[in-house]
Design a protein around this motif. Structure first.
Motif, short mmCIF file in Angstrom:
data_model
loop_
_atom_site.label_atom_id
_atom_site.label_comp_id
_atom_site.label_asym_id
_atom_site.label_seq_id
_atom_site.Cartn_x
_atom_site.Cartn_y
_atom_site.Cartn_z
N GLY A 59 -8.35 56.57 4.36
CA GLY A 59 -9.79 57.15 3.97
C GLY A 59 -10.48 56.61 2.84
N ALA A 60 -9.77 56.31 1.49
CA ALA A 60 -10.34 55.66 0.68
C ALA A 60 -10.80 54.35 0.67
CB ALA A 60 -9.48 55.64 -0.42
N LEU A 61 -10.17 53.69 2.00
CA LEU A 61 -10.45 52.17 2.08
C LEU A 61 -11.87 52.00 3.02
CD1 LEU A 61 -6.86 50.68 2.11
CD2 LEU A 61 -8.78 50.35 0.40
N GLY A 62 -11.94 53.25 3.78
CA GLY A 62 -12.94 53.33 4.55
C GLY A 62 -12.71 53.02 5.92
N LEU A 63 -11.52 52.94 6.31
CA LEU A 63 -10.86 52.58 7.61
C LEU A 63 -11.19 53.79 8.69
CD1 LEU A 63 -7.36 51.32 6.95
CD2 LEU A 63 -9.42 49.93 6.86
N PRO A 64 -11.52 53.40 10.04
CA PRO A 64 -12.01 54.15 11.09
C PRO A 64 -10.74 54.96 11.41
CG PRO A 64 -12.13 51.82 11.89
CD PRO A 64 -11.74 51.84 10.42
N SER A 74 -5.06 55.47 0.53
CA SER A 74 -5.34 56.04 1.97
C SER A 74 -6.24 55.28 2.56
CB SER A 74 -6.05 57.43 1.72
OG SER A 74 -7.07 57.42 1.34
N THR A 76 -5.69 45.88 7.07
CA THR A 76 -5.77 45.71 5.63
C THR A 76 -4.81 44.40 5.28
OG1 THR A 76 -4.01 47.11 5.25
CG2 THR A 76 -6.25 48.05 5.14
N HIS A 104 -6.60 60.28 6.65
CA HIS A 104 -7.92 60.91 6.04
C HIS A 104 -7.84 62.37 5.58
CE1 HIS A 104 -9.25 57.17 8.16
NE2 HIS A 104 -10.35 57.43 7.80
#
Length: 213
Positions: A39-44, A37, A68, A16
Motif C-alpha cells: 500500500g505504501a508503495l502504491g502497488l495495485p 507495505s 518491486t 493494503h
C-alpha cells in the motif's frame, strides 16, 4: 542443510490492510527485516483468483515481488465457521464489503448461523504465509487456531473478526487479548509458539527462512 532460502534485508509486505501490516512488522522486528507495505508503495491489489488460502497468498506475493524487485511476504487468512461449511473462508474480507465494515461482516456470520438454526459455534482461523522472490522462488507456511464464534462481539483490539472469535482455552476473544498475548512468541523456548494463526505460521517461516539478530 536447510532446504529453505534465507530472507534478509528489505521485504515488501503484500498488503493494503493496516492491521495485518502492523502484525507482520511486529513479528519481523526481532530479525532485523525492514518491512514496507504494498500500500505504501502504491502497488495495485491483484485479483485473488485462487481456490485456497495458499494460492491467493502466492498471487499477492509474486505480484509484489515482480513489481518491486524485492522479496515479498504475503498473508492470506480467513475465518472458517464449521456450521457454515467453512464460510466465510476465502471470502472473509469480501463479507466486509467495499467499505471494510467488519461489524457488518460479523453480523452476517450470526445471521447465517441463525438462518440454519445451527447451535454449533465451532470455528477456526487459517493463515497462509508465502514469501516470493523476484526470480520466482516461493516458500509457503501455514498455521491454524481453533475456537468458537461468540455474539455480541467483545473488545476493540486486533482487527477484522477478532472481537467475535474466542480461541480454545481462553475466556477472552481476540478483540480483548493484547497484541503481545495474541501473537507474541517466546523465542527463548526450544520450540517457540504463538497463539494466533498468523503467529503459528510465522514460527514455521522463521525456523526455515529467518535468523535472529
Amino acid at each position: 542443510m536447510s532446504l529453505h532460502r534465507a530472507l534478509t534485508g528489505r521485504v515488501v509486505i503484500a498488503t493494503h490492510n493496516a492491521g495485518k501490516l502492523r502484525e507482520m512488522q511486529e513479528l519481523l522486528a526481532p530479525f532485523g527485516i525492514e518491512a514496507v507495505s504494498a500500500g505504501a508503495l502504491g502497488l495495485p491489489v491483484p485479483d485473488e483468483t485462487g481456490h485456497m488460502f495458499a494460492e491467493n497468498a502466492a498471487i499477492k506475493a509474486h505480484a509484489a515481488a515482480k513489481a518491486t524487485g524485492l522479496p515479498a511476504l504475503s498473508d492470506d487468512s480467513g475465518l472458517c465457521v464449521d456450521a457454515l461449511d467453512g464460510a466465510p473462508g476465502l471470502f472473509t474480507a469480501d463479507w466486509a464489503g467495499p467499505n471494510k465494515d467488519f461489524y457488518a461482516a460479523m453480523e452476517r456470520v450470526m445471521r447465517e448461523l441463525e438462518k440454519r438454526e445451527a447451535p454449533d459455534r465451532r470455528a477456526h482461523f487459517v493463515s497462509a504465509l508465502v514469501i516470493a522472490w523476484p526470480d520466482g522462488h516461493e516458500e509457503l507456511f501455514e498455521g491454524r487456531v481453533f475456537g468458537q464464534v461468540v455474539w455480541p462481539p467483545r473488545g476493540d483490539k486486533g482487527f477484522g473478526y477478532d472481537p467475535m472469535f474466542q480461541p480454545d482455552g481462553f475466556a477472552e476473544t481476540f478483540g480483548e487479548i493484547s497484541s503481545d498475548e495474541k501473537h507474541g512468541i517466546d523465542w527463548s523456548k526450544p520450540q517457540p509458539s504463538g497463539l494466533s494463526h498468523r503467529a503459528r505460521a510465522f514460527v514455521k517461516l522463521a525456523a526455515g527462512c529467518l535468523h535472529r539478530v
